[in-house]
Scaffold this motif. Structure first.
Motif, mmCIF file in Angstrom:
data_model
loop_
_atom_site.group_PDB
_atom_site.id
_atom_site.type_symbol
_atom_site.label_atom_id
_atom_site.label_comp_id
_atom_site.label_asym_id
_atom_site.label_seq_id
_atom_site.Cartn_x
_atom_site.Cartn_y
_atom_site.Cartn_z
ATOM 1 N N SER A 100 -27.504 21.788 -36.758
ATOM 2 C CA SER A 100 -26.552 20.764 -36.610
ATOM 3 C C SER A 100 -25.844 20.560 -37.964
ATOM 4 C CB SER A 100 -27.176 19.241 -36.302
ATOM 5 O OG SER A 100 -27.786 19.308 -35.145
ATOM 6 N N GLY A 101 -26.447 20.920 -39.183
ATOM 7 C CA GLY A 101 -26.034 20.853 -40.626
ATOM 8 C C GLY A 101 -25.065 22.003 -40.705
ATOM 9 N N LEU A 102 -25.365 23.141 -40.131
ATOM 10 C CA LEU A 102 -24.680 24.483 -40.368
ATOM 11 C C LEU A 102 -23.382 24.375 -39.379
ATOM 12 C CD1 LEU A 102 -24.444 27.462 -41.535
ATOM 13 C CD2 LEU A 102 -25.782 28.003 -39.567
ATOM 14 N N VAL A 103 -23.760 24.158 -38.485
ATOM 15 C CA VAL A 103 -22.376 24.000 -37.357
ATOM 16 C C VAL A 103 -21.251 22.977 -37.814
ATOM 17 C CG1 VAL A 103 -21.554 23.599 -35.013
ATOM 18 C CG2 VAL A 103 -23.711 24.878 -35.470
ATOM 19 N N ALA A 104 -21.929 21.667 -38.091
ATOM 20 C CA ALA A 104 -20.935 20.599 -38.318
ATOM 21 C C ALA A 104 -20.149 20.939 -39.764
ATOM 22 C CB ALA A 104 -21.834 19.500 -38.403
ATOM 23 N N GLY A 105 -20.744 21.685 -40.661
ATOM 24 C CA GLY A 105 -20.482 21.808 -42.162
ATOM 25 C C GLY A 105 -19.349 22.943 -41.879
ATOM 26 N N ALA A 107 -17.765 23.855 -38.964
ATOM 27 C CA ALA A 107 -16.565 23.029 -38.136
ATOM 28 C C ALA A 107 -15.562 22.378 -39.088
ATOM 29 C CB ALA A 107 -17.075 22.580 -36.825
ATOM 30 N N LEU A 108 -16.440 21.792 -39.941
ATOM 31 C CA LEU A 108 -15.466 20.516 -40.761
ATOM 32 C C LEU A 108 -14.783 21.419 -42.214
ATOM 33 C CD1 LEU A 108 -14.885 17.559 -40.946
ATOM 34 C CD2 LEU A 108 -16.411 17.375 -42.545
ATOM 35 N N GLY A 109 -15.618 22.112 -42.750
ATOM 36 C CA GLY A 109 -15.150 22.485 -43.969
ATOM 37 C C GLY A 109 -14.296 23.724 -43.799
ATOM 38 N N VAL A 110 -14.156 24.620 -42.972
ATOM 39 C CA VAL A 110 -13.171 25.657 -42.838
ATOM 40 C C VAL A 110 -11.718 25.063 -42.570
ATOM 41 C CG1 VAL A 110 -12.452 27.750 -41.817
ATOM 42 C CG2 VAL A 110 -14.997 27.473 -42.253
ATOM 43 N N PRO A 111 -11.648 24.280 -41.450
ATOM 44 C CA PRO A 111 -10.384 23.694 -41.201
ATOM 45 C C PRO A 111 -9.973 22.734 -42.241
ATOM 46 C CG PRO A 111 -11.810 22.658 -39.837
ATOM 47 C CD PRO A 111 -12.691 23.797 -40.412
ATOM 48 N N LEU A 112 -10.950 22.041 -42.842
ATOM 49 C CA LEU A 112 -10.486 21.390 -44.292
ATOM 50 C C LEU A 112 -10.016 21.935 -45.057
ATOM 51 C CD1 LEU A 112 -10.623 18.696 -45.773
ATOM 52 C CD2 LEU A 112 -12.734 19.350 -46.492
ATOM 53 N N LEU A 113 -10.175 23.238 -45.334
ATOM 54 C CA LEU A 113 -9.700 23.989 -46.233
ATOM 55 C C LEU A 113 -8.491 24.623 -45.807
ATOM 56 C CD1 LEU A 113 -12.698 26.318 -47.625
ATOM 57 C CD2 LEU A 113 -11.600 24.170 -48.936
ATOM 58 N N ALA A 114 -8.462 24.950 -44.655
ATOM 59 C CA ALA A 114 -7.106 25.488 -44.132
ATOM 60 C C ALA A 114 -6.101 24.301 -44.138
ATOM 61 C CB ALA A 114 -7.154 25.979 -42.666
ATOM 62 N N GLY A 115 -6.335 23.114 -43.543
ATOM 63 C CA GLY A 115 -5.346 21.924 -43.982
ATOM 64 C C GLY A 115 -4.793 21.680 -45.021
ATOM 65 N N ALA A 116 -6.015 21.796 -46.227
ATOM 66 C CA ALA A 116 -5.595 21.500 -47.573
ATOM 67 C C ALA A 116 -4.544 22.570 -48.002
ATOM 68 C CB ALA A 116 -6.763 21.548 -48.357
ATOM 69 N N ALA A 117 -4.749 24.003 -47.617
ATOM 70 C CA ALA A 117 -3.483 24.824 -47.919
ATOM 71 C C ALA A 117 -2.399 24.510 -47.342
ATOM 72 C CB ALA A 117 -4.276 26.144 -47.455
ATOM 73 N N ALA A 118 -2.318 24.113 -46.038
ATOM 74 C CA ALA A 118 -1.340 23.601 -45.533
ATOM 75 C C ALA A 118 -0.345 22.524 -46.171
ATOM 76 C CB ALA A 118 -1.327 23.380 -44.065
ATOM 77 N N GLY A 119 -1.245 21.491 -46.534
ATOM 78 C CA GLY A 119 -0.739 20.304 -47.633
ATOM 79 C C GLY A 119 -0.312 20.795 -48.658
ATOM 80 N N ALA A 319 -12.456 29.381 -36.393
ATOM 81 C CA ALA A 319 -12.955 30.330 -37.195
ATOM 82 C C ALA A 319 -14.385 29.749 -37.869
ATOM 83 C CB ALA A 319 -11.834 30.572 -38.602
ATOM 84 N N GLY A 320 -14.280 28.458 -38.238
ATOM 85 C CA GLY A 320 -15.530 27.790 -38.642
ATOM 86 C C GLY A 320 -16.804 27.851 -37.485
ATOM 87 N N VAL A 321 -16.326 27.507 -36.402
ATOM 88 C CA VAL A 321 -17.491 27.729 -35.473
ATOM 89 C C VAL A 321 -17.960 28.841 -34.771
ATOM 90 C CG1 VAL A 321 -17.925 26.704 -32.749
ATOM 91 C CG2 VAL A 321 -16.594 25.394 -34.255
ATOM 92 N N HIS A 322 -16.974 29.831 -34.798
ATOM 93 C CA HIS A 322 -17.221 31.348 -34.513
ATOM 94 C C HIS A 322 -18.260 31.642 -35.700
ATOM 95 C CE1 HIS A 322 -14.181 31.486 -31.300
ATOM 96 N NE2 HIS A 322 -14.860 32.667 -31.051
ATOM 97 N N LEU A 323 -17.806 31.564 -36.834
ATOM 98 C CA LEU A 323 -18.872 32.175 -37.887
ATOM 99 C C LEU A 323 -20.308 31.331 -37.764
ATOM 100 C CD1 LEU A 323 -19.523 33.453 -40.641
ATOM 101 C CD2 LEU A 323 -18.524 31.330 -41.921
ATOM 102 N N ALA A 324 -20.487 30.034 -37.315
ATOM 103 C CA ALA A 324 -21.722 29.238 -37.131
ATOM 104 C C ALA A 324 -22.519 29.972 -35.960
ATOM 105 C CB ALA A 324 -21.249 27.976 -36.995
ATOM 106 N N GLY A 325 -21.448 30.381 -34.810
ATOM 107 C CA GLY A 325 -22.131 31.098 -33.783
ATOM 108 C C GLY A 325 -22.713 32.331 -34.094
ATOM 109 N N ARG A 326 -22.113 33.060 -34.996
ATOM 110 C CA ARG A 326 -22.618 34.612 -35.361
ATOM 111 C C ARG A 326 -23.833 34.368 -36.028
ATOM 112 N NH1 ARG A 326 -20.306 39.499 -35.737
ATOM 113 N NH2 ARG A 326 -18.076 38.588 -35.059
ATOM 114 N N LEU A 327 -24.012 33.525 -37.282
ATOM 115 C CA LEU A 327 -24.959 33.245 -37.792
ATOM 116 C C LEU A 327 -26.345 32.519 -37.036
ATOM 117 C CD1 LEU A 327 -23.528 31.388 -41.048
ATOM 118 C CD2 LEU A 327 -24.335 33.734 -40.898
#
Length: 418
Positions: A100-105, A107-119, A319-327
């Motif tokens: 749960s921690g890996l997937v949630a982290g 799934a939240l962290g990657v779009p957070l970084l992408a959104g921050a870059a957009a900001g 991207a975040g969820v696919h990375l979690a799925g691969r791991l």
């Protein structure tokens, strides 16, 4: 006309227009009624019809009517956020903490970084995006988190519609979204830290723990009929305390739900409460949200910003969820289904953006771009998930986490719940 008559005209528009669009246009597959209500709120607001027909807007939505609608919207969204807090199952998340921690982290962290870059890109683009009270770090973090948000209540409605809520896959998705919900509200509290009111905020947070313990002890000792009334009083007091401290009343509403156990209430009644909120009062919140949309920096620029945010949000989440799925070595296709489900935005992101706008951390133009992004991402969910889910069902036999087609009695039961 009297204020009461104008208020009732506004209510007739709030409920009538989106229903007709949804029913006559048969939009359910790509735009559920919730999404249609949000879009209708934008159309009825000052940014569209109000700009074309200012006399209409001034007549139907004078300040007393808007004030009355805002009061209903405040309570509606507080109750809805409270029900979102109730869905958190921290015990199950702890049991499955590695996965749960890996997937949630991710799934939240990657779009957070992408959104921050957009900001950051929006700030570099030009003026008009930052709110008058906002700093650059608050803006970037707020936009980044808005791109990372998953709308837990809408996700539940979508999973009921897809008939997967009570399957192993559905429960896993619910667990990932629940953990992200905690992070979302924690980051919001960080963004809203007011160093001039830091004393109040510390008092609220320190007092909340013992008071919550007393509340939980009381709830265990009273019958269910009393729990409903006590919970609503608790909700109002938590919202009051959080707003007094400068953390915003919706942070208090979420905290009120987090410390309230869902098992204290009959599940059927709780589900009916959520449905009644969506039917009776949440459309008012959608309209009041639409009334705040503007195009101050130009319509093309706002749509361009919305497109940028949509790409950052969807691509980052997938991207975040696919990375979690691969791991974690998930079966083929599972990460796509989970990723598209978790990128559902709608309510929680709109609530999140409303808080940022209330605190003047973002401008009305940024709020409008975020609102358009939330609508777009939510409308993509069902069309993207449906074919991927069918493919997953065909290939899931023997994997141990299949998403089987329901039997006829189960489908009828799911339909009654929906």
């Amino acid at each position: 006309m009297t204020t009461t008559e104008l208020f009732l005209i506004a209510m007739a528009l709030i409920f009538g227009v989106p229903y007709l669009i949804w029913r006559v246009g048969r939009t359910e597959y790509f735009a559920p009624l919730v999404v249609v209500q949000i879009v209708t709120g934008i159309l009825l607001g000052p940014g569209v019809l109000g700009a074309v027909f200012p006399e209409y807007y001034a007549f139907v939505f004078p300040p007393p009517v808007i004030q009355a609608l805002n009061g209903i919207a405040w309570w509606a969204v507080m109750a809805f956020v409270w029900t979102a807090g109730l869905e958190l199952d921290l015990g199950e998340a702890w049991t499955q903490r590695r996965e749960s921690g890996l997937v949630a982290g991710l799934a939240l962290g990657v779009p957070l970084l992408a959104g921050a870059a957009a900001g950051i890109a929006l700030l570099a683009w030009g003026d008009g995006w930052l709110g008058v009270q906002g700093t650059h770090w608050q803006f970037v973090l707020g936009v980044g988190m808005a791109c990372a948000v998953t709308a837990l209540p809408i996700l539940i409605l979508f999973m009921v519609k897809l008939d997967i809520l009570r399957t192993p896959l559905g429960q896993r998705v619910l667990r990932y979204a629940s953990l992200d919900d905690i992070a979302i509200w924690a980051v919001l509290a960080l963004i809203l830290i007011d160093f001039e009111r830091i004393g109040r905020q510390c008092v609220f947070l320190l007092a909340f723990v013992p008071v919550a313990i007393g509340f939980r002890a009381l709830m265990r000792r009273v019958p269910e009929i009393d729990r409903w009334y006590i919970a609503l009083i608790w909700l109002a007091l938590c919202g009051l305390g959080a707003d007094w401290a400068g953390l915003h009343y919706m942070v208090g509403a979420f905290l009120a739900g987090v410390v309230t156990d869902r098992q204290w209430f009959d599940e059927g009644r709780l589900e009916l409460l959520r449905q009644h909120l969506l039917l009776l009062v949440m459309p008012v919140f959608f309209l009041s949200t639409g009334l705040r949309t503007t195009w101050d920096v130009g319509g093309v620029a706002v749509f361009g910003a919305a497109a940028l945010l949509l790409v950052a949000s969807v691509a980052g989440k997938l991207a975040g969820v696919h990375l979690a799925g691969r791991l974690l070595r998930w079966p083929p296709g599972e990460a796509s289904v989970i990723g598209w489900l978790l990128q559902t935005k709608a309510l929680i992101m709109i609530i999140f953006a409303n808080v940022l706008l209330d605190k003047a951390l973002i401008s009305n133009a940024t709020f409008t771009a975020l609102l358009l992004m939330a609508v777009g991402s939510t409308m993509l969910t069902i069309p993207q998930v449906n074919p991927k889910l069918r493919a997953l069902r065909h290939g899931a036999t023997g994997t141990g986490d299949a998403v089987p087609a329901r039997t006829a009695p189960a489908r009828r039961a799911s339909a009654r719940r929906a």
